[in-house]
Write an enzyme that holds these catalytic residues in place. Structure first.
Site, PDB file in Angstrom:
ATOM      1  CD  GLU A 141     -52.093 -31.689 -91.675  1.00 38.27           C
ATOM      2  OE1 GLU A 141     -52.479 -32.753 -92.064  1.00 38.27           O
ATOM      3  OE2 GLU A 141     -52.898 -30.619 -91.235  1.00 38.27           O
ATOM      4  CE  LYS A 181     -54.760 -35.716 -90.856  1.00 37.99           C
ATOM      5  NZ  LYS A 181     -54.981 -34.349 -91.802  1.00 37.99           N
ATOM      6  CB  CYS A 219     -54.741 -31.667 -88.682  1.00 43.21           C
ATOM      7  SG  CYS A 219     -55.758 -30.401 -89.471  1.00 43.21           S
TER       8      CYS A 219
END
Length: 483
Positions: free
Chosen positions: A240, A315, A349
């Site tokens: 990321e 995300k 993440c």
């Protein structure tokens, strides 16, 4: 056969057996004890479309009692499994059934079909229907020596067959049509174009370093893509915000402006990494980068396939830091992507800490989940790691985590990094005892490689010690999309 089937005519004629052996020798499986025949499984090849529908036992043979073996059949039909009465109780029937299943897999056949007698039905025929009897056996309220055994060997009842074997008085002429599906079956017209089943992934535990230009960083990216490709990997994975050091090239007094500066390079990174995917023949998970869409910033990861096509995953859940300092918004869709090396998904993440997303992906056939992450402390890293391992277990998939390391004090928000990139598997006998396929040394720039067998996942889905996906109680709960 005379000893086992005295109630339905005993043995076939010798010519019937000999012809079956000549036409389909590998389907006739025997057990011997010092030369004495003690167990037999007789099998014939058939067309699935024909014999998965109603039929009788007589449909399997001609007027001279020759078994009609179809050499071009796409399924096998279990004619008989018989064990000498003196050798019962040694689980020999189970061994013969397992040998048949292995034959079905090795021959790339669709299924095993069988007409199963329900030999205790005559005791209950006055008080219940055949269907009710089958349900009672399934619930283990009634024991049937044949049907109970077949259900215990992973066969399912596809339908009830009437007048299957009229002379079978104990079954009152009825039988069950049983089926065992070969989940490894590949239709012959798809075999040449079938997906890779042994997949190699390579991930970059990326060192955050000061850079002077975007060209310098792209050269570093290409260096790692080249290295991973040289090991014949199917995927190359980056962390990321791996290109965040580029923010050091601008004024960082306002982090909101710095992240928009970084977003200005994203289209170029996507384009050039897509070209690398084609040039180096490796699918690339581009870590993640910010994009500016109508003055709204999103955190996005790209799948750059080696055929030149590109997919994106934004995300969904942004962290408090991303909201507060960079004013990043969350995406609203999660997808599973088809590749030449399996069905893959990406959770960036923080997203891996929300089990609903992984479950939605699992419902769509997810095989490999990629998790590019960026964490500063060990406790932050462990949140990602533990949740990634949980996603691997509960969704019966592989999970590849990839993070960055090092210190970069001259760039705001990049002071410290903590990472130990890893590849996790489900936790069962086919996989490492600790469910860790591979992992890096913490906080050291390096490459990590792991070979993933996608067929092991298919075995797990059907025959694992536990089968999480199959055993979900969707009658009382479910995870659904709202878009």
């Amino acid at each position: 056969m005379d000893k086992v089937y005295p109630d339905i005519g005993g043995a076939w004629g010798e010519h019937t057996i000999l012809k079956l052996v000549q036409e389909f020798p590998e389907g006739q499986i025997c057990l011997e004890d010092n030369g004495q025949l003690v167990g037999v499984a007789l099998t014939v090849k058939v067309k699935y479309a024909r014999f998965s529908n109603p039929h009788t036992y007589d449909d399997l043979m001609d007027a001279r009692e020759n078994i009609l073996n179809d050499r071009k059949g796409d399924a096998i039909y279990g004619l008989d499994v018989l064990i000498h009465p003196d050798y019962r109780g040694y689980r020999l029937g189970r061994r013969l059934y397992d040998a048949r299943k292995e034959l079905c897999r090795q021959s790339n056949l669709k299924a095993i079909l069988a007409g199963g007698r329900i030999v205790n039905f005559h005791k209950y025929a006055d008080e219940m229907t055949p269907g009710q009897y089958i349900e009672a056996v399934h619930r283990r309220e009634i024991y049937d020596p044949i049907l109970t055994f077949q259900l215990a060997n992973d066969f399912t009842v596809k339908r009830l067959l009437g007048k299957y074997l009229p002379e079978d008085k104990r079954s009152v002429g009825f039988a069950t049509l049983l089926e065992w599906n070969n989940f490894l079956y590949e239709p012959s017209d798809n075999i040449l174009g079938s997906r890779i089943r042994n997949v190699r992934v390579g991930a970059v535990q990326w060192q955050m370093r000061e850079i002077d230009s975007v060209e310098e960083m792209l050269r570093q990216v290409e260096y790692f893509v080249d290295a991973i490709s040289s090991y014949q990997s199917d995927f190359a994975v980056f962390p990321e915000f791996f290109n965040a050091p580029l923010m050091g090239l601008t004024d960082q007094s306002q982090q909101k402006d710095a992240i928009r500066f970084l977003a200005g390079f994203t289209e170029r990174f996507k384009r050039e990494m897509s070209q690398m995917a084609v040039s180096y023949n490796v699918n690339i998970i581009t870590g993640s980068m910010p994009i500016n869409e109508d003055d709204v910033i999103y955190n996005v990861s790209y799948l750059c396939r080696r055929d030149g096509t590109v997919e994106e995953q934004r995300k969904i859940h942004v962290t408090p830091h991303e909201k507060r300092d960079w004013v990043i918004e969350g995406g609203d869709q999660v997808s599973v992507f088809d590749t030449d090396a399996g069905k893959v998904g990406i959770l960036i993440c923080y997203d891996v800490e929300f089990p609903e997303l992984g479950r939605l992906m699992a419902n769509e056939g997810l095989e490999i989940l990629f998790v590019p992450f960026w964490t500063d402390t060990r406790n932050a890293y462990l949140r990602v790691r533990h949740c990634a391992q949980a996603r691997a277990v509960e969704n019966e998939c592989y999970v590849v985590t990839c993070g960055s390391v090092g210190n970069l004090p001259q760039v705001e928000s990049l002071d410290v990094q903590y990472a130990q990139s890893a590849v996790f598997s489900p936790s069962d006998f086919a996989f490492p005892y600790d469910a860790i396929m591979a992992e890096t040394t913490p906080n050291t720039e390096q490459l990590i490689f792991s070979d993933l067998n996608l067929d092991e996942l298919r075995y797990l889905h059907h025959e694992g010690s536990v089968t999480n996906l199959k055993d979900r109680r969707t009658d009382i709960y479910e995870v659904t999309r709202k878009w």
